[in-house]
Each structure stands twice: as C-alpha cells, then as structure tokens.
Design a protein around this motif. Structure first.
Motif, PDB file in Angstrom:
ATOM      1  N   VAL A 146      -6.231   9.519   1.317  1.00  9.99           N
ATOM      2  CA  VAL A 146      -6.324   8.095   1.562  1.00  9.99           C
ATOM      3  C   VAL A 146      -4.684   7.837   1.885  1.00  9.99           C
ATOM      4  O   VAL A 146      -4.544   6.965   2.675  1.00  9.99           O
ATOM      5  CB  VAL A 146      -6.589   7.284   0.077  1.00  9.99           C
ATOM      6  CG1 VAL A 146      -6.395   5.959   0.288  1.00  9.99           C
ATOM      7  CG2 VAL A 146      -7.828   7.461   0.009  1.00  9.99           C
ATOM      8  N   VAL A 147      -3.721   8.455   1.169  1.00  3.80           N
ATOM      9  CA  VAL A 147      -2.199   8.209   1.599  1.00  3.80           C
ATOM     10  C   VAL A 147      -2.021   8.628   2.985  1.00  3.80           C
ATOM     11  O   VAL A 147      -1.404   7.745   3.468  1.00  3.80           O
ATOM     12  CB  VAL A 147      -1.541   9.042   0.559  1.00  3.80           C
ATOM     13  CG1 VAL A 147      -0.123   8.965   1.004  1.00  3.80           C
ATOM     14  CG2 VAL A 147      -1.501   8.628  -1.180  1.00  3.80           C
ATOM     15  N   ALA A 148      -2.459   9.679   3.379  1.00  2.66           N
ATOM     16  CA  ALA A 148      -2.425   9.860   4.671  1.00  2.66           C
ATOM     17  C   ALA A 148      -3.053   8.979   5.771  1.00  2.66           C
ATOM     18  O   ALA A 148      -2.131   8.353   6.866  1.00  2.66           O
ATOM     19  CB  ALA A 148      -3.204  11.279   5.160  1.00  2.66           C
ATOM     20  N   LEU A 149      -4.036   8.322   5.490  1.00  6.56           N
ATOM     21  CA  LEU A 149      -4.791   6.957   6.322  1.00  6.56           C
ATOM     22  C   LEU A 149      -3.775   6.069   6.235  1.00  6.56           C
ATOM     23  O   LEU A 149      -3.372   5.108   7.100  1.00  6.56           O
ATOM     24  CB  LEU A 149      -6.114   6.603   5.785  1.00  6.56           C
ATOM     25  CG  LEU A 149      -6.971   7.636   6.151  1.00  6.56           C
ATOM     26  CD1 LEU A 149      -8.474   7.313   5.532  1.00  6.56           C
ATOM     27  CD2 LEU A 149      -7.461   7.733   7.709  1.00  6.56           C
ATOM     28  N   ILE A 150      -3.163   5.447   5.123  1.00  4.86           N
ATOM     29  CA  ILE A 150      -2.392   4.509   4.928  1.00  4.86           C
ATOM     30  C   ILE A 150      -0.955   4.747   5.743  1.00  4.86           C
ATOM     31  O   ILE A 150      -0.649   3.715   6.336  1.00  4.86           O
ATOM     32  CB  ILE A 150      -2.127   4.228   3.432  1.00  4.86           C
ATOM     33  CG1 ILE A 150      -3.043   3.577   2.638  1.00  4.86           C
ATOM     34  CG2 ILE A 150      -0.730   3.220   3.205  1.00  4.86           C
ATOM     35  CD1 ILE A 150      -3.007   3.697   1.130  1.00  4.86           C
ATOM     36  N   LEU A 151      -0.473   5.918   5.696  1.00  6.37           N
ATOM     37  CA  LEU A 151       0.966   6.215   6.501  1.00  6.37           C
ATOM     38  C   LEU A 151       0.506   5.977   7.797  1.00  6.37           C
ATOM     39  O   LEU A 151       1.333   5.409   8.761  1.00  6.37           O
ATOM     40  CB  LEU A 151       1.423   7.373   5.980  1.00  6.37           C
ATOM     41  CG  LEU A 151       1.963   7.520   4.963  1.00  6.37           C
ATOM     42  CD1 LEU A 151       2.500   9.029   4.294  1.00  6.37           C
ATOM     43  CD2 LEU A 151       2.994   6.793   4.383  1.00  6.37           C
ATOM     44  N   ALA A 152      -0.515   6.221   8.357  1.00  7.76           N
ATOM     45  CA  ALA A 152      -0.900   6.288   9.890  1.00  7.76           C
ATOM     46  C   ALA A 152      -1.369   4.867  10.222  1.00  7.76           C
ATOM     47  O   ALA A 152      -0.628   4.547  11.300  1.00  7.76           O
ATOM     48  CB  ALA A 152      -2.244   7.057  10.028  1.00  7.76           C
ATOM     49  N   LEU A 167       0.905  -1.250   0.048  1.00  6.00           N
ATOM     50  CA  LEU A 167       0.048   0.172  -0.080  1.00  6.00           C
ATOM     51  C   LEU A 167       0.769   1.156  -0.023  1.00  6.00           C
ATOM     52  O   LEU A 167       0.484   2.158  -0.840  1.00  6.00           O
ATOM     53  CB  LEU A 167      -1.137  -0.008   1.296  1.00  6.00           C
ATOM     54  CG  LEU A 167      -1.963  -1.144   1.299  1.00  6.00           C
ATOM     55  CD1 LEU A 167      -2.559  -1.310   2.591  1.00  6.00           C
ATOM     56  CD2 LEU A 167      -2.919  -1.214  -0.046  1.00  6.00           C
ATOM     57  N   VAL A 168       1.917   1.342   0.671  1.00  8.78           N
ATOM     58  CA  VAL A 168       2.881   2.352   0.800  1.00  8.78           C
ATOM     59  C   VAL A 168       3.251   2.751  -0.811  1.00  8.78           C
ATOM     60  O   VAL A 168       3.464   3.684  -1.274  1.00  8.78           O
ATOM     61  CB  VAL A 168       3.963   2.243   1.618  1.00  8.78           C
ATOM     62  CG1 VAL A 168       5.218   3.033   1.729  1.00  8.78           C
ATOM     63  CG2 VAL A 168       3.270   2.450   3.198  1.00  8.78           C
ATOM     64  N   GLY A 169       3.830   1.553  -1.405  1.00  9.96           N
ATOM     65  CA  GLY A 169       4.279   1.655  -2.764  1.00  9.96           C
ATOM     66  C   GLY A 169       3.380   2.285  -3.688  1.00  9.96           C
ATOM     67  O   GLY A 169       3.567   3.183  -4.498  1.00  9.96           O
TER      68      GLY A 169
END
Length: 414
Positions: A335-341, A317-319
């Motif tokens: 969405v990226v912010a939620l993935i990083l969290a 997911l990070v990739g």
C-alpha cells in the motif's frame, strides 16, 4: 554503528531535499514549475490572519472551510514578528516537517522497529516538490503522526494530540480507529474528550463565529481531482456538457448529474465508515502495527470517497504510511508503494499539468485516472490486508482441540 550511519544519511537527505524544496518555493514564479503555489499563504492565509487577529473567524468567507483549531495554526506565524508572514509560515512548516522526521527516526531506533518509516517521510514528501511548504497540512500531519507514535507509551498523550489535530482539520480523529479495545481505548477517548472540549471552549471564548466553517463546507461540490471528478472528466469525452468553474476555493464541476455524484460520494463515505466499524467489531488480533495500519486504511477510505482530493491530501497519506513502516509487523508495505507512486503523479498533476486537468484534455484526464486509480487500489488493498491480518481465526493448537484431547486419552493399544 550501522544504525548511526543510517541516521546520519537520513539527516543529510532531509537537509538536501528540504533545501531544494525551499529553493523551488522561493522561485515559485518560474514557468517550468507550472505555476505559483505559494499564493495561498501570502494572500489567503495572510488575509485570514488579519481577521483572526481581531478575534473572529471569517464567517462570511466561502473559502473558510476549516475547524476552529485551524485558526491557531494560521496565527502561529505571529510568534516570529521579525519575518514576513510568508517567511514565518514556511519556517514553522519546515520545523513541523523536521519534528515528524525526528519522531519517526526516534521510533525507528526502538527495539523491534525500523528506520524505513523515517526514510519514507524524508524521501516521500519531496515528491510533492514545494507544495508541502505552502500549505498547513504538514502541521496537521505532525499532530497525527505524533499521536500514533505516542500510543505505545502514553494513551493520554496520544488522545491529546489526536484531539488537537481533529480541531485543526478533522481527519486526525480517524487515526484512533485501531486503538486496542478495552482500557487503552477508554483512556485514549477520555483524553480526546477532555482535550478537545477544553480547547474548543477556549476558542469559543476567544473568537467569534467558531462554527462558521460548517456552512461553507456543506456547500462544496465535486472537485476535479476527486474520484467523482475523474468520472465526470471522462464523461466530457463522451459528450457530457458539464463545465469546470472556480467555487469554494477549488476547481469544481457544474452541470447535469453533478449533485448526484456529490451525493454518491457522501454515501460512499458513509459506507466506508460502516466498513471500518465492521472491522472494529470483527477484529480479534492486535499487534503494535494494527493501530498504524488501521489509521492508514481509514484515512485512505475517507480520502478516495471524498468530494475533494487536493494534492496536499497526499501529505497525510505519506505521513501515515511512514508510521506504518516504523513497525516490522505492518501489513501495508504494498500500500505504501502505491501511495508513493500516486504522490509522484500528484506533483505532475498540480501544478505542472493542472491546466490540462481543468480543460479535461485526454492528458489531464489520463493523469487523474492514473492517480486516483492507484489511490482506489491502495484503499481497497489496505482494508483487505488489515481485515485478513486481524479477523482470521487463530489456528487451534494440536493439544487444545477436543479431538486431540480425546486422542490423547485413548489407550495406545486401542
């Protein structure tokens, strides 16, 4: 000059963060780190290496649950015979990590693109501490990332990398869901078919038991880190008598209704696939970011509906999140912010607090609710934003609608 300075800063950040990750992996036995994560490489992967080197897949090993292409990754440390298997595997994983960072940085320097994607990868992967270098998911993610980034220049290269990735760990096939319909789609899938069939036939010719993984994969239950596992963990606090046992290489729940939860997960995966097909049919507007956004949305949907959400899934997911942020037109920034969290929480869950997750304590259950809640929110938000950006009708131009045409032909005096 500003972009050059950013590239230098990204390079320095990559070197510093990866040096720290390697140091932590080398000191894996420190109690403060929560337990060893490198054991899978020097024990399990090394064991499989010995089996594969004799021309066969581990047919009777319940832990072997990977497509035949995974064998090539596990055999690859053999190209560095002067190191131990563990050292060679980690070295090749770091090289794959560097390849992803370079590909994202190169894509970010193109006109209309941004280096934010490279920054997400460089800063996001260390959130998992040392786990990425003790799994082969970085290599798989590299294949998916390069496939997506190659799409703008060569649909055949895009399809070839996706095919190899799918033969290694299946999910990279999902990254092609957003390829524009028509010539691009036909070219990509032709390349996938040709590359995939050729490589598969080669593996069948060289190795015995290439499809042994199917039986083992089908026997998997509900892992404690999955969304269904989180519901069962909550149920234990309401008196449910289930227990956690080590099965098929993971900590899984056993007890009443577990099979129903597993079947529900499979049904939700089918629903997710149906939603993606519906989006594919209804999508009308394509930008350069749509293939990236669709890939992230697809993998998110399949991740949250899976019976297994291991910590290394966050690498995927990070990739893909990083690929989305290479484009200024992406819809996936929140969405990226939620993935990083959720990636940061995953590092706390495994290995630091994994014992509490296994025991279904309130702390362990709370961490799983937090992580999987954010992943579920990310999946829903990702799909909704993708849908709205690509299926909404384009506003009619003032001079093109029938009413405007009639008014333009009406004499001013009337």
């Amino acid at each position: 000059m500003r972009r050059r300075h950013l590239l230098v800063a990204l390079g320095a950040a990559w070197l510093a963060s990866r040096a720290l990750m390697l140091w932590l992996l080398a000191h894996d036995s420190l109690g403060i780190l929560g337990g060893r994560v490198g054991r899978e490489v020097w024990h399990l992967y090394h064991h499989w290496y010995g089996v594969l080197a004799h021309g066969a897949f581990p047919a009777h090993d319940t832990l072997w649950q990977y497509p035949p292409g995974a064998g090539l990754v596990l055999l690859s440390p053999g190209v560095l015979p002067w190191w131990t298997y563990f050292q060679a595997f980690v070295a090749l994983t770091v090289l794959s990590d560097a390849a992803v960072a370079c590909a994202l940085a190169h894509a970010g320097t193109r006109p209309g693109r941004t280096l934010a994607g490279a920054a997400v990868w460089v800063g996001g992967l260390p959130l998992l501490v040392r786990v990425p270098f003790a799994r082969y998911d970085v290599q798989v993610t590299a294949l998916a990332v390069i496939s997506l980034l190659a799409l703008a220049r060569s649909t055949r290269v895009c399809g070839a990398f996706a095919a190899v990735g799918a033969l290694v760990k299946v999910w990279p096939a999902l990254v092609l869901i957003g390829v524009r319909r028509g010539r691009d789609s036909r070219s990509v899938w032709s390349s996938v078919a040709l590359t995939g069939a050729s490589l598969f036939l080669l593996l069948v010719f060289v190795f015995r038991n290439p499809l042994a993984f199917v039986r083992q994969q089908g026997g998997r239950g509900v892992q404690i880190e999955s969304l269904g596992g989180t519901l069962l963990s909550l149920a234990t606090h309401a008196g449910w008598p289930g227990r956690v046992h080590y099965r098929y290489g993971a900590m899984e729940f056993t007890g009443p209704y577990v099979s129903s939860v597993a079947h529900a997960s499979l049904a939700l995966t089918a629903v997710a696939f149906g939603l993606l097909l519906l989006w594919r049919v209804r999508a009308r507007h394509w930008t350069e970011a749509v293939p990236f956004d669709a890939a992230l949305s697809a993998v998110l949907l399949f991740t949250v509906t899976s019976r297994v959400i291991s910590p290394q899934y966050m690498i995927w997911l990070v990739g893909l999140a990083a690929v989305c942020l290479t484009s200024r037109h992406t819809t996936q920034r929140p969405v990226v912010a939620l993935i990083l969290a959720s990636t940061a929480v995953s590092a706390v869950i495994f290995p630091v607090e994994y014992g509490k997750v296994i025991e279904c304590t309130w702390t362990g259950t709370g961490l799983m609710v937090l992580r999987n809640g954010m992943l579920l929110a990310a999946a829903v938000l990702s799909y909704v934003r993708l849908w709205r950006a690509t299926t909404a009708r384009a506003p009619e131009r003032a001079g093109s609608c029938p009413q405007a045409l009639r008014e333009s032909r009406t004499p001013a005096s009337l």
